[in-house]
Design an enzyme around this catalytic site. Structure first.
Site, PDB file in Angstrom:
ATOM      1  N   VAL A  89      73.511  55.227  41.544  1.00 46.37           N
ATOM      2  CA  VAL A  89      73.294  53.926  42.192  1.00 46.37           C
ATOM      3  C   VAL A  89      74.419  52.970  41.796  1.00 46.37           C
ATOM      4  CG1 VAL A  89      70.790  54.251  42.253  1.00 46.37           C
ATOM      5  CG2 VAL A  89      71.813  52.982  40.356  1.00 46.37           C
ATOM      6  N   SER A 130      76.649  57.258  37.839  1.00 41.25           N
ATOM      7  CA  SER A 130      77.248  55.929  37.955  1.00 41.25           C
ATOM      8  C   SER A 130      78.112  55.668  36.729  1.00 41.25           C
ATOM      9  CB  SER A 130      76.161  54.846  37.993  1.00 41.25           C
ATOM     10  OG  SER A 130      75.200  55.121  38.967  1.00 41.25           O
ATOM     11  N   ALA A 232      89.445  55.615  31.085  1.00 38.26           N
ATOM     12  CA  ALA A 232      90.333  56.295  32.035  1.00 38.26           C
ATOM     13  C   ALA A 232      90.707  55.341  33.172  1.00 38.26           C
ATOM     14  CB  ALA A 232      89.650  57.552  32.588  1.00 38.26           C
ATOM     15  N   LEU A 236      94.509  53.727  34.113  1.00 42.71           N
ATOM     16  CA  LEU A 236      95.135  53.823  35.440  1.00 42.71           C
ATOM     17  C   LEU A 236      95.454  52.420  35.972  1.00 42.71           C
ATOM     18  CD1 LEU A 236      92.894  56.627  36.996  1.00 42.71           C
ATOM     19  CD2 LEU A 236      95.301  56.832  36.369  1.00 42.71           C
ATOM     20  N   CYS A 285      86.084  50.088  41.786  1.00 44.67           N
ATOM     21  CA  CYS A 285      85.993  50.557  40.396  1.00 44.67           C
ATOM     22  C   CYS A 285      86.901  49.838  39.404  1.00 44.67           C
ATOM     23  CB  CYS A 285      86.278  52.051  40.343  1.00 44.67           C
ATOM     24  SG  CYS A 285      85.009  53.011  41.161  1.00 44.67           S
ATOM     25  N   PHE A 347      91.441  49.138  51.005  1.00 46.79           N
ATOM     26  CA  PHE A 347      92.118  48.927  49.721  1.00 46.79           C
ATOM     27  C   PHE A 347      93.163  49.998  49.437  1.00 46.79           C
ATOM     28  CE2 PHE A 347      90.573  51.875  46.389  1.00 46.79           C
ATOM     29  CZ  PHE A 347      89.499  52.487  47.022  1.00 46.79           C
ATOM     30  N   ARG A 441     103.794  47.651  50.558  1.00 43.57           N
ATOM     31  CA  ARG A 441     103.626  49.016  50.014  1.00 43.57           C
ATOM     32  C   ARG A 441     104.968  49.748  49.962  1.00 43.57           C
ATOM     33  NH1 ARG A 441      98.430  50.347  47.914  1.00 43.57           N
ATOM     34  NH2 ARG A 441      96.949  49.038  49.007  1.00 43.57           N
TER      35      ARG A 441
HETATM   36  P1  NAD Z   1      77.488  52.458  46.709  1.00 44.16           P
HETATM   37  O1  NAD Z   1      77.092  51.028  46.733  1.00 44.16           O
HETATM   38  O2  NAD Z   1      78.334  53.018  47.813  1.00 44.16           O
HETATM   39  O3  NAD Z   1      76.168  53.386  46.640  1.00 44.16           O
HETATM   40  C1  NAD Z   1      75.104  53.145  45.787  1.00 44.16           C
HETATM   41  C2  NAD Z   1      73.791  53.442  46.534  1.00 44.16           C
HETATM   42  O4  NAD Z   1      72.696  53.335  45.614  1.00 44.16           O
HETATM   43  C3  NAD Z   1      73.493  52.468  47.670  1.00 44.16           C
HETATM   44  O5  NAD Z   1      73.401  53.174  48.895  1.00 44.16           O
HETATM   45  C4  NAD Z   1      72.154  51.811  47.263  1.00 44.16           C
HETATM   46  O6  NAD Z   1      71.299  51.552  48.357  1.00 44.16           O
HETATM   47  C5  NAD Z   1      71.573  52.866  46.340  1.00 44.16           C
HETATM   48  N1  NAD Z   1      70.535  52.344  45.438  1.00 44.16           N
HETATM   49  C6  NAD Z   1      70.570  51.214  44.671  1.00 44.16           C
HETATM   50  N2  NAD Z   1      69.437  51.089  43.970  1.00 44.16           N
HETATM   51  C7  NAD Z   1      68.642  52.157  44.291  1.00 44.16           C
HETATM   52  C8  NAD Z   1      67.341  52.584  43.892  1.00 44.16           C
HETATM   53  N3  NAD Z   1      66.618  51.889  42.996  1.00 44.16           N
HETATM   54  N4  NAD Z   1      66.847  53.726  44.429  1.00 44.16           N
HETATM   55  C9  NAD Z   1      67.571  54.445  45.329  1.00 44.16           C
HETATM   56  N5  NAD Z   1      68.819  54.084  45.742  1.00 44.16           N
HETATM   57  C10 NAD Z   1      69.343  52.959  45.232  1.00 44.16           C
HETATM   58  O7  NAD Z   1      78.208  52.687  45.301  1.00 44.16           O
HETATM   59  P2  NAD Z   1      79.263  53.848  44.906  1.00 44.16           P
HETATM   60  O8  NAD Z   1      80.643  53.444  45.285  1.00 44.16           O
HETATM   61  O9  NAD Z   1      78.730  55.155  45.359  1.00 44.16           O
HETATM   62  O10 NAD Z   1      79.193  53.740  43.318  1.00 44.16           O
HETATM   63  C11 NAD Z   1      78.039  54.172  42.613  1.00 44.16           C
HETATM   64  C12 NAD Z   1      78.412  54.308  41.142  1.00 44.16           C
HETATM   65  O11 NAD Z   1      79.440  55.301  41.010  1.00 44.16           O
HETATM   66  C13 NAD Z   1      78.984  53.036  40.503  1.00 44.16           C
HETATM   67  O12 NAD Z   1      78.550  52.980  39.165  1.00 44.16           O
HETATM   68  C14 NAD Z   1      80.486  53.269  40.540  1.00 44.16           C
HETATM   69  O13 NAD Z   1      81.162  52.592  39.510  1.00 44.16           O
HETATM   70  C15 NAD Z   1      80.557  54.772  40.307  1.00 44.16           C
HETATM   71  N6  NAD Z   1      81.799  55.371  40.808  1.00 44.16           N
HETATM   72  C16 NAD Z   1      82.239  55.084  42.077  1.00 44.16           C
HETATM   73  C17 NAD Z   1      83.425  55.672  42.548  1.00 44.16           C
HETATM   74  C18 NAD Z   1      83.926  55.403  43.940  1.00 44.16           C
HETATM   75  O14 NAD Z   1      84.977  55.939  44.287  1.00 44.16           O
HETATM   76  N7  NAD Z   1      83.249  54.623  44.761  1.00 44.16           N
HETATM   77  C19 NAD Z   1      84.146  56.549  41.723  1.00 44.16           C
HETATM   78  C20 NAD Z   1      83.650  56.826  40.444  1.00 44.16           C
HETATM   79  C21 NAD Z   1      82.474  56.231  40.003  1.00 44.16           C
HETATM   80  C1  UDX Z   2      89.826  55.078  40.979  1.00 46.15           C
HETATM   81  C2  UDX Z   2      90.215  56.236  40.025  1.00 46.15           C
HETATM   82  O1  UDX Z   2      91.501  56.754  40.420  1.00 46.15           O
HETATM   83  C3  UDX Z   2      89.172  57.341  40.067  1.00 46.15           C
HETATM   84  O2  UDX Z   2      89.490  58.346  39.098  1.00 46.15           O
HETATM   85  C4  UDX Z   2      87.791  56.736  39.750  1.00 46.15           C
HETATM   86  O3  UDX Z   2      86.789  57.734  39.832  1.00 46.15           O
HETATM   87  C5  UDX Z   2      87.471  55.595  40.701  1.00 46.15           C
HETATM   88  O4  UDX Z   2      88.525  54.610  40.641  1.00 46.15           O
HETATM   89  P1  UDX Z   2      89.959  54.669  43.596  1.00 46.15           P
HETATM   90  O5  UDX Z   2      89.727  53.246  43.247  1.00 46.15           O
HETATM   91  O6  UDX Z   2      89.114  55.301  44.645  1.00 46.15           O
HETATM   92  O7  UDX Z   2      89.836  55.611  42.301  1.00 46.15           O
HETATM   93  O8  UDX Z   2      91.489  54.848  44.098  1.00 46.15           O
HETATM   94  P2  UDX Z   2      92.886  54.930  43.335  1.00 46.15           P
HETATM   95  O9  UDX Z   2      93.693  55.975  43.990  1.00 46.15           O
HETATM   96  O10 UDX Z   2      92.764  55.017  41.880  1.00 46.15           O
HETATM   97  O11 UDX Z   2      93.559  53.534  43.716  1.00 46.15           O
HETATM   98  C6  UDX Z   2      93.060  52.311  43.213  1.00 46.15           C
HETATM   99  C7  UDX Z   2      93.946  51.165  43.665  1.00 46.15           C
HETATM  100  O12 UDX Z   2      95.206  51.196  42.994  1.00 46.15           O
HETATM  101  C8  UDX Z   2      94.264  51.187  45.162  1.00 46.15           C
HETATM  102  O13 UDX Z   2      94.190  49.867  45.651  1.00 46.15           O
HETATM  103  C9  UDX Z   2      95.673  51.721  45.219  1.00 46.15           C
HETATM  104  O14 UDX Z   2      96.386  51.292  46.348  1.00 46.15           O
HETATM  105  C10 UDX Z   2      96.257  51.119  43.933  1.00 46.15           C
HETATM  106  N1  UDX Z   2      97.408  51.880  43.406  1.00 46.15           N
HETATM  107  C11 UDX Z   2      97.239  53.161  42.960  1.00 46.15           C
HETATM  108  C12 UDX Z   2      98.665  51.277  43.357  1.00 46.15           C
HETATM  109  O15 UDX Z   2      98.839  50.117  43.746  1.00 46.15           O
HETATM  110  N2  UDX Z   2      99.706  51.983  42.827  1.00 46.15           N
HETATM  111  C13 UDX Z   2      99.585  53.269  42.374  1.00 46.15           C
HETATM  112  O16 UDX Z   2     100.583  53.835  41.909  1.00 46.15           O
HETATM  113  C14 UDX Z   2      98.297  53.873  42.446  1.00 46.15           C
END
Ligand code: NAD
Ligand code: UDX
Length: 461
Positions: A89, A130, A232, A236, A285, A347, A441
């Site tokens: 979530v 999460s 991590a 980055l 993130c 983004f 970019r």
């Molecule tokens: P998101 O908002 O896209 O999805 C989260 C979902 O959880 C939503 O659809 C929401 O309705 C649901 N939710 C919330 N409360 C709930 C409940 N009580 N029961 C059931 N469902 C519920 O978020 P996301 O981007 O998938 O991120 C989720 C987690 O993963 C965050 O902690 C984020 O930091 C982590 N994460 C995200 C990314 C990414 O690339 N987006 C990468 C690594 C880690």
């Molecule tokens: C990031 C981490 O890479 C991933 O491991 C983690 O699970 C979630 O957060 P994300 O945010 O999806 O992933 O994309 P990422 O490719 O990391 O880019 C993040 C931002 O940095 C973007 O806006 C991208 O354009 C920017 N970026 C990345 C730069 O401006 N320069 C770079 O060299 C790399």
């Protein structure tokens, strides 16, 4: 232990992660649940109009949905029927009370833990997917096991909490999931804890044992796993801010940031990735997780460390302000009533996600200068409209040629592969002169653009 897996949260993490787990484990039933009915309906849509865009995702969902991957709003039933519960979530930055603007808002996570506790009838492994502050697992353990009678170590823990943070990046999620650099699983060091870790290791090995090589599945204690994820992302983000800090200096001195980055990255100790100067990092993130690290440092009295990480965010915010000030200067110190087309709002390329997108900040700063703004993006126009719904008069246009028509400047914000392939002579012909391109970019051929007659601005050049 039965082979069913449930994931609570069908977002950017839950959807793609579970689709790949289902693909690589055809012998398991994987159910993704969410309280958001529209999202689940989109995951189940007949025409595969999925709620998120990721290259390769729809193909996998077509292969596994209805076979061993299911999407549902019946969270209670799904939790009852499985032994392993992933929780993915959202954990956004808290915007109220203690830690506002920095700490993670854990209300969704805690609600989930309470639901699992109330609905479960047998012992379960609860896996944090999460991104969470360090020691969240201790709080979860306390909530989940709060009504379990203490009769002996193995019976004390009805629920075992593991940390299995996700490292996928958006736009390359499927590639990252199929072939991850590493999978991290943190768990309690006692016997039941290690058995739970092994159960999750087995998922990542895949049914045929050929998914993630065992050497890339790293196991640690829970606190290391939780902290590693934040660290991590902070490392980055810090690289992006570092190269952007050098970019400003390049502009002032005549150095070229892409040349500098190439040479820095040739040092094996540093490596070439995450050294691309640009409009600053966006996405759901980096900012959230660095702020969370700042809050943790402050909580533990590590104020200098907190300030250090806060610098990464400050540098990032400054980058978008710098873009608008340079444009302002280039366009004769007034932007009022000029037409500016933003090329790209996501983004980063290959995603429709606009959370924390630098384009959003630039759009707002331009709106403050009374610019006539047009936004184009191949995948993110719906999110852009929603994000900027309070701004009057913004035009949203899917066709970049139409978006640039009559514009004084094009500001390229997202590195979509499409943009360098456009007919820039055609674009130049329809723009008001002098016509400016600000390529934030550094992905367009600046020499060619200048030959066509454009004034060209780049980051770090
Ligand atoms: P998101 O908002 O896209 O999805 C989260 C979902 O959880 C939503 O659809 C929401 O309705 C649901 N939710 C919330 N409360 C709930 C409940 N009580 N029961 C059931 N469902 C519920 O978020 P996301 O981007 O998938 O991120 C989720 C987690 O993963 C965050 O902690 C984020 O930091 C982590 N994460 C995200 C990314 C990414 O690339 N987006 C990468 C690594 C880690
Ligand atoms: C990031 C981490 O890479 C991933 O491991 C983690 O699970 C979630 O957060 P994300 O945010 O999806 O992933 O994309 P990422 O490719 O990391 O880019 C993040 C931002 O940095 C973007 O806006 C991208 O354009 C920017 N970026 C990345 C730069 O401006 N320069 C770079 O060299 C790399």
């Amino acid at each position: 232990m039965n082979k069913n897996i449930v994931c609570i949260g069908a977002g950017y993490i839950g959807g793609p992660t579970m689709a790949v787990i289902a693909k690589m484990n055809p012998d398991r039933r994987v159910i993704v649940v969410d309280i958001n009915k529209e999202r689940i309906a989109a995951w189940n849509s007949k025409d595969f109009n999925l709620p998120i865009y990721e290259p390769g995702l729809v193909e996998i969902v077509k292969e596994v949905r209805g076979r061993n991957l299911f999407f549902s709003t019946d969270i209670k039933k799904a939790v009852r029927d499985c032994d392993i519960v992933f929780v993915g979530v959202n954990t956004p930055t808290k915007m109220f009370g203690k830690g506002a603007g920095r700490a993670s808002d854990l209300q969704y996570w805690e609600a989930t833990a309470r639901n699992i506790k109330d609905w479960a009838k047998c012992p379960k492994v609860v896996v944090e997917k999460s991104t969470l502050p360090v020691r969240t697992a201790a709080a979860m353990d306390a909530i989940l096991n709060s009504e379990v009678k203490v009769r002996g170590e193995s019976e004390r823990r009805m629920f075992t909490v593991l940390s299995n943070p996700e490292f996928l990046a958006e736009g390359t999620a499927i590639k990252d999931l199929l072939d991850p650099d590493r999978v991290l699983i943190g768990g309690p060091q006692d016997t039941p804890g290690q058995a739970a870790v092994q159960a999750v290791v087995d998922i990542y090995l895949g049914a045929a044992g050929n998914w993630v090589p065992r050497t890339r599945i790293l196991t640690t204690n829970v606190w290391s796993a939780e902290l590693t994820k934040l660290a991590a992302n902070a490392f980055l983000a810090q690289r992006v801010s570092s190269i952007n800090a050098i970019a400003g200096l390049c502009e002032a001195t005549g150095a070229d940031v892409d040349e500098v980055a190439q040479v820095i990255g040739a040092d094996k100790r540093i490596g070439p990735k995450f050294l691309k100067a640009g409009p600053g990092f966006g996405g759901s993130c980096f900012k959230k997780d660095v702020l969370n690290l700042v809050y943790l440092c402050e909580t533990f009295g590590l104020h200098t460390a907190a300030e250090y990480w806060m610098g990464v965010i400050k540098m990032n915010d400054h980058q978008q302000e710098r873009i608008v000030s340079r444009l302002f200067k280039e366009m004769f110190n007034t932007l009022a009533n000029k037409k500016i087309a933003l090329f790209g709002f996501a983004f980063k390329a290959d995603t429709g996600d606009t959370r924390e997108t630098p384009a959003g900040t630039v759009a707002r700063l331009l709106a403050d200068e009374h610019v006539n703004l047009t936004i184009t993006d191949p995948k993110a126009l719906g999110n852009a409209k929603n994000d900027l719904r309070d701004l009057k008069g913004v035009v949203y246009e899917i066709d970049p040629y139409k978006a640039a028509k009559g514009a004084d400047a094009v500001v390229l914000m997202t590195d979509w592969a499409l943009y360098p392939t456009l007919d820039w002579a055609k674009i130049y012909a329809t723009m008001r002169k002098p016509a400016t391109v600000f390529d934030t970019r550094n992905c367009l051929d600046a020499t060619n653009l200048r030959k066509l007659g454009f004034r060209v601005l780049n980051i770090g050049k």
